[in-house]
Design a protein around this motif. Structure first.
Motif, PDB file in Angstrom:
ATOM      1  N   GLU A   1       6.052  -9.490   7.402  1.00 15.93           N
ATOM      2  CA  GLU A   1       5.874 -10.940   7.282  1.00 15.93           C
ATOM      3  C   GLU A   1       6.830 -11.743   8.179  1.00 15.93           C
ATOM      4  OE1 GLU A   1       8.299  -8.853   5.063  1.00 15.93           O
ATOM      5  OE2 GLU A   1       6.196  -8.823   4.518  1.00 15.93           O
TER       6      GLU A   1
ATOM      7  N   CYS B   1      -4.577  -9.398   7.506  1.00 19.40           N
ATOM      8  CA  CYS B   1      -3.906  -9.347   6.194  1.00 19.40           C
ATOM      9  C   CYS B   1      -4.623 -10.227   5.159  1.00 19.40           C
ATOM     10  CB  CYS B   1      -2.447  -9.793   6.303  1.00 19.40           C
ATOM     11  SG  CYS B   1      -1.452  -8.652   7.275  1.00 19.40           S
TER      12      CYS B   1
ATOM     13  N   THR C   1       7.193  -4.372  15.202  1.00 20.64           N
ATOM     14  CA  THR C   1       6.667  -5.287  14.171  1.00 20.64           C
ATOM     15  C   THR C   1       7.565  -5.246  12.940  1.00 20.64           C
ATOM     16  OG1 THR C   1       5.252  -3.575  13.208  1.00 20.64           O
ATOM     17  CG2 THR C   1       4.286  -4.931  14.950  1.00 20.64           C
ATOM     18  N   TRP C   2       7.568  -6.357  12.212  1.00 21.10           N
ATOM     19  CA  TRP C   2       8.467  -6.444  11.059  1.00 21.10           C
ATOM     20  C   TRP C   2       7.767  -7.220   9.934  1.00 21.10           C
ATOM     21  CZ3 TRP C   2      12.761  -3.585  12.274  1.00 21.10           C
ATOM     22  CH2 TRP C   2      13.749  -3.480  11.294  1.00 21.10           C
TER      23      TRP C   2
ATOM     24  N   ALA D   1      -3.220  -9.783  13.591  1.00 21.18           N
ATOM     25  CA  ALA D   1      -2.709  -8.999  12.456  1.00 21.18           C
ATOM     26  C   ALA D   1      -2.632  -9.876  11.199  1.00 21.18           C
ATOM     27  CB  ALA D   1      -1.344  -8.413  12.802  1.00 21.18           C
TER      28      ALA D   1
ATOM     29  N   VAL E   1      -2.590 -13.244   1.202  1.00 15.69           N
ATOM     30  CA  VAL E   1      -2.463 -11.888   1.736  1.00 15.69           C
ATOM     31  C   VAL E   1      -3.140 -10.933   0.754  1.00 15.69           C
ATOM     32  CG1 VAL E   1      -0.831 -10.054   2.322  1.00 15.69           C
ATOM     33  CG2 VAL E   1      -0.320 -12.416   2.940  1.00 15.69           C
TER      34      VAL E   1
ATOM     35  N   GLY F   1      -2.979  -1.197   7.658  1.00 13.27           N
ATOM     36  CA  GLY F   1      -3.473  -1.231   9.036  1.00 13.27           C
ATOM     37  C   GLY F   1      -3.108  -2.504   9.790  1.00 13.27           C
TER      38      GLY F   1
ATOM     39  N   ALA G   1       5.017 -14.362  12.137  1.00 11.50           N
ATOM     40  CA  ALA G   1       3.740 -13.901  11.579  1.00 11.50           C
ATOM     41  C   ALA G   1       2.858 -15.129  11.358  1.00 11.50           C
ATOM     42  CB  ALA G   1       3.980 -13.171  10.273  1.00 11.50           C
ATOM     43  N   PHE G   2       1.574 -14.897  11.207  1.00 15.92           N
ATOM     44  CA  PHE G   2       0.619 -15.977  10.924  1.00 15.92           C
ATOM     45  C   PHE G   2       0.011 -15.692   9.559  1.00 15.92           C
ATOM     46  CE2 PHE G   2       1.257 -15.979  15.391  1.00 15.92           C
ATOM     47  CZ  PHE G   2       1.155 -17.303  15.771  1.00 15.92           C
ATOM     48  N   PRO G   3       0.677 -16.129   8.499  1.00 17.49           N
ATOM     49  CA  PRO G   3       0.195 -15.754   7.172  1.00 17.49           C
ATOM     50  C   PRO G   3      -1.161 -16.366   6.865  1.00 17.49           C
ATOM     51  CG  PRO G   3       2.321 -16.904   7.061  1.00 17.49           C
ATOM     52  CD  PRO G   3       1.856 -16.968   8.476  1.00 17.49           C
TER      53      PRO G   3
ATOM     54  N   GLY H   1       6.890 -11.153  11.371  1.00 18.60           N
ATOM     55  CA  GLY H   1       6.239 -11.191  12.680  1.00 18.60           C
ATOM     56  C   GLY H   1       6.620 -10.000  13.534  1.00 18.60           C
TER      57      GLY H   1
ATOM     58  N   GLY I   1      -0.317  -3.053  11.268  1.00 23.93           N
ATOM     59  CA  GLY I   1       0.329  -2.591  12.497  1.00 23.93           C
ATOM     60  C   GLY I   1      -0.693  -2.071  13.505  1.00 23.93           C
TER      61      GLY I   1
ATOM     62  N   THR J   1      -2.611  -5.377   3.541  1.00 19.42           N
ATOM     63  CA  THR J   1      -1.781  -5.184   4.744  1.00 19.42           C
ATOM     64  C   THR J   1      -1.977  -3.793   5.347  1.00 19.42           C
ATOM     65  OG1 THR J   1       0.086  -4.412   3.427  1.00 19.42           O
ATOM     66  CG2 THR J   1       0.013  -6.776   3.907  1.00 19.42           C
TER      67      THR J   1
ATOM     68  N   ARG K   1       0.853  -1.185   0.000  1.00 20.12           N
ATOM     69  CA  ARG K   1       0.000   0.000   0.000  1.00 20.12           C
ATOM     70  C   ARG K   1       0.890   1.236   0.000  1.00 20.12           C
ATOM     71  NH1 ARG K   1       2.410   1.330   3.756  1.00 20.12           N
ATOM     72  NH2 ARG K   1       2.086   1.063   5.985  1.00 20.12           N
TER      73      ARG K   1
ATOM     74  N   PHE L   1      -2.271  -5.092  15.010  1.00 18.10           N
ATOM     75  CA  PHE L   1      -1.329  -5.687  15.972  1.00 18.10           C
ATOM     76  C   PHE L   1      -1.401  -4.911  17.298  1.00 18.10           C
ATOM     77  CE2 PHE L   1       2.684  -5.513  18.174  1.00 18.10           C
ATOM     78  CZ  PHE L   1       3.086  -6.833  18.230  1.00 18.10           C
TER      79      PHE L   1
ATOM     80  N   CYS M   1       0.003 -10.982  16.901  1.00 15.06           N
ATOM     81  CA  CYS M   1       0.465 -11.416  15.572  1.00 15.06           C
ATOM     82  C   CYS M   1      -0.618 -12.238  14.869  1.00 15.06           C
ATOM     83  CB  CYS M   1       1.751 -12.243  15.685  1.00 15.06           C
ATOM     84  SG  CYS M   1       3.207 -11.222  15.903  1.00 15.06           S
TER      85      CYS M   1
HETATM   86  P1  ADP Z   1       2.469  -1.779   9.364  1.00 12.11           P
HETATM   87  O1  ADP Z   1       1.029  -2.062   9.074  1.00 12.11           O
HETATM   88  O2  ADP Z   1       2.629  -0.707  10.385  1.00 12.11           O
HETATM   89  O3  ADP Z   1       3.304  -1.569   8.125  1.00 12.11           O
HETATM   90  P2  ADP Z   1       3.801  -4.389   9.697  1.00 12.11           P
HETATM   91  O4  ADP Z   1       3.896  -4.518   8.219  1.00 12.11           O
HETATM   92  O5  ADP Z   1       5.081  -4.451  10.470  1.00 12.11           O
HETATM   93  O6  ADP Z   1       3.036  -3.066  10.156  1.00 12.11           O
HETATM   94  O7  ADP Z   1       2.821  -5.544  10.203  1.00 12.11           O
HETATM   95  C1  ADP Z   1       2.345  -5.605  11.525  1.00 12.11           C
HETATM   96  C2  ADP Z   1       2.110  -7.054  11.879  1.00 12.11           C
HETATM   97  O8  ADP Z   1       1.161  -7.595  10.946  1.00 12.11           O
HETATM   98  C3  ADP Z   1       3.331  -7.928  11.762  1.00 12.11           C
HETATM   99  O9  ADP Z   1       4.049  -7.970  12.984  1.00 12.11           O
HETATM  100  C4  ADP Z   1       2.722  -9.296  11.416  1.00 12.11           C
HETATM  101  O10 ADP Z   1       2.341  -9.960  12.603  1.00 12.11           O
HETATM  102  C5  ADP Z   1       1.480  -8.929  10.619  1.00 12.11           C
HETATM  103  N1  ADP Z   1       1.762  -9.009   9.178  1.00 12.11           N
HETATM  104  C6  ADP Z   1       2.189  -8.032   8.360  1.00 12.11           C
HETATM  105  N2  ADP Z   1       2.347  -8.483   7.084  1.00 12.11           N
HETATM  106  C7  ADP Z   1       1.998  -9.796   7.121  1.00 12.11           C
HETATM  107  C8  ADP Z   1       1.933 -10.840   6.157  1.00 12.11           C
HETATM  108  N3  ADP Z   1       2.293 -10.630   4.888  1.00 12.11           N
HETATM  109  N4  ADP Z   1       1.523 -12.073   6.566  1.00 12.11           N
HETATM  110  C9  ADP Z   1       1.157 -12.291   7.854  1.00 12.11           C
HETATM  111  N5  ADP Z   1       1.194 -11.356   8.815  1.00 12.11           N
HETATM  112  C10 ADP Z   1       1.621 -10.127   8.470  1.00 12.11           C
END
Ligand code: ADP
Length: 285
Positions: free
Chosen positions: A214, A275, A211-212, A271, A236, A241, A230-232, A216, A243, A239, A106, A246, A268
């Motif tokens: 994918e 996704c 948070t980081w 979140a 997906v 929101g 992460a729990f994909p 986790g 964070g 993404t 996004r 989370f 996690c």
């Molecule tokens: P933001 O929305 O602020 O960019 P992140 O991308 O770090 O935040 O994602 C926040 C949390 O969402 C991650 O710690 C993870 O648990 C979950 N997440 C993000 N992307 C994915 C993904 N592709 N698959 C599964 N979980 C995801």
């Protein structure tokens, strides 16, 4: 069930879905368009409300026709906005979002003509009625006054601060809150390439998450740094929101007195579930 106040913004999000990200100066047609309420603090509240909490938002609400999008969504999620500062000039902050269906990225262009919530407004809220207060790390100068005031008058109300972007002086707020919620872009802006090293370098006394995407998220629980993968979801799709979702999962678990480890894990999970779907509805189970 807890009563939770969030201080931050609501935006109008104009989301264009595209099949691939356009090149500069390209002209492409959107597959579909959605106009919806956004903004980190209110996103987090919409999720917290579905997790069973009584939610209140205090921010700036401008009485202009587009703010109906915001009010309607908050009403739908039973979020009380009676403690907002109402203005009749300016424009609700607006995010123009390009959501790439090829990889769910996004890309956001943000416009605002709206002041930040001042401390003078915050200090008149009925703070004693809240079990938790969450702050979006935005207007550092006013936030610093709010946090000092909160610490002085209501030292027992737990509070959290979302640190999504580098903002001048924001580090001065870190020792004033119980939970710090960092984003990958903030950690990177400080020169770190992974969440664990970033958290290790922090000296704030409270809990700290980072948070980081994918990979986790990581949590500094005061003694050690723990990780949850992460729990994909099966696919997906959105993404935007993740964070904020989370953060809602973390606050909900902590206010319910779950352990930090459980809180990290369930945040996690929530979140990841988000996704796999568009928007923030149906995140209660
Ligand atoms: P933001 O929305 O602020 O960019 P992140 O991308 O770090 O935040 O994602 C926040 C949390 O969402 C991650 O710690 C993870 O648990 C979950 N997440 C993000 N992307 C994915 C993904 N592709 N698959 C599964 N979980 C995801």
């Amino acid at each position: 069930m807890a009563t939770i106040l969030a201080i931050g913004i609501a935006t109008i999000d104009i989301i264009n879905h595209v099949s691939q990200f356009p090149a500069e100066d390209d002209e492409v047609r959107a597959i579909s368009q959605f106009i919806t309420r956004g903004g980190n603090a209110t996103n987090t509240l919409v999720v917290l409300s579905q997790l069973g909490h009584r939610c209140h938002w205090s921010g700036v609400l401008i009485d202009e026709p587009d703010s109906l999008v915001v009010k309607k969504d908050l009403d739908q999620h039973q979020i009380d906005y009676s403690s907002c500062l109402r203005l009749n000039t300016g424009k609700m902050p607006t995010s123009y979002i390009t959501l790439n269906e090829a990889n769910a990225s996004r890309t956001i262009v943000h416009h605002r003509d709206c002041p930040e919530l001042p401390f003078a407004h915050f200090k008149h809220l009925d703070i004693a009625t809240f079990d938790w207060i969450h702050f979006e790390g935005r207007n550092v100068e006013e936030l610093e006054k709010m946090l000092h005031w909160l610490r002085q008058h209501h030292p027992d109300i737990p509070c959290s601060l979302e640190v999504e972007k580098q903002r001048t002086g924001i580090e001065a707020l870190f020792h004033l809150v119980d939970v710090l919620m960092f984003s990958r872009p903030y950690a990177k802006s400080q020169g770190f390439e992974n969440a664990a090293d970033f958290l290790q370098a922090q000296t704030a006394p409270g809990l700290m998450s980072c948070t980081w995407g994918e990979q986790g998220a990581w949590l500094h629980n005061g003694k050690e740094i723990i990780h949850s993968p992460a729990f994909p979801p099966e696919r997906v799709v959105d993404t935007l929101g993740a964070g904020d979702t989370f953060n809602a999962g973390l606050i909900s678990a902590l206010v319910n007195k779950d352990s930090p480890e459980q809180a990290l894990h369930s945040a996690c999970q929530l979140a990841g579930q988000k996704c796999g779907q568009f928007g923030f509805d149906n995140l209660s189970s």
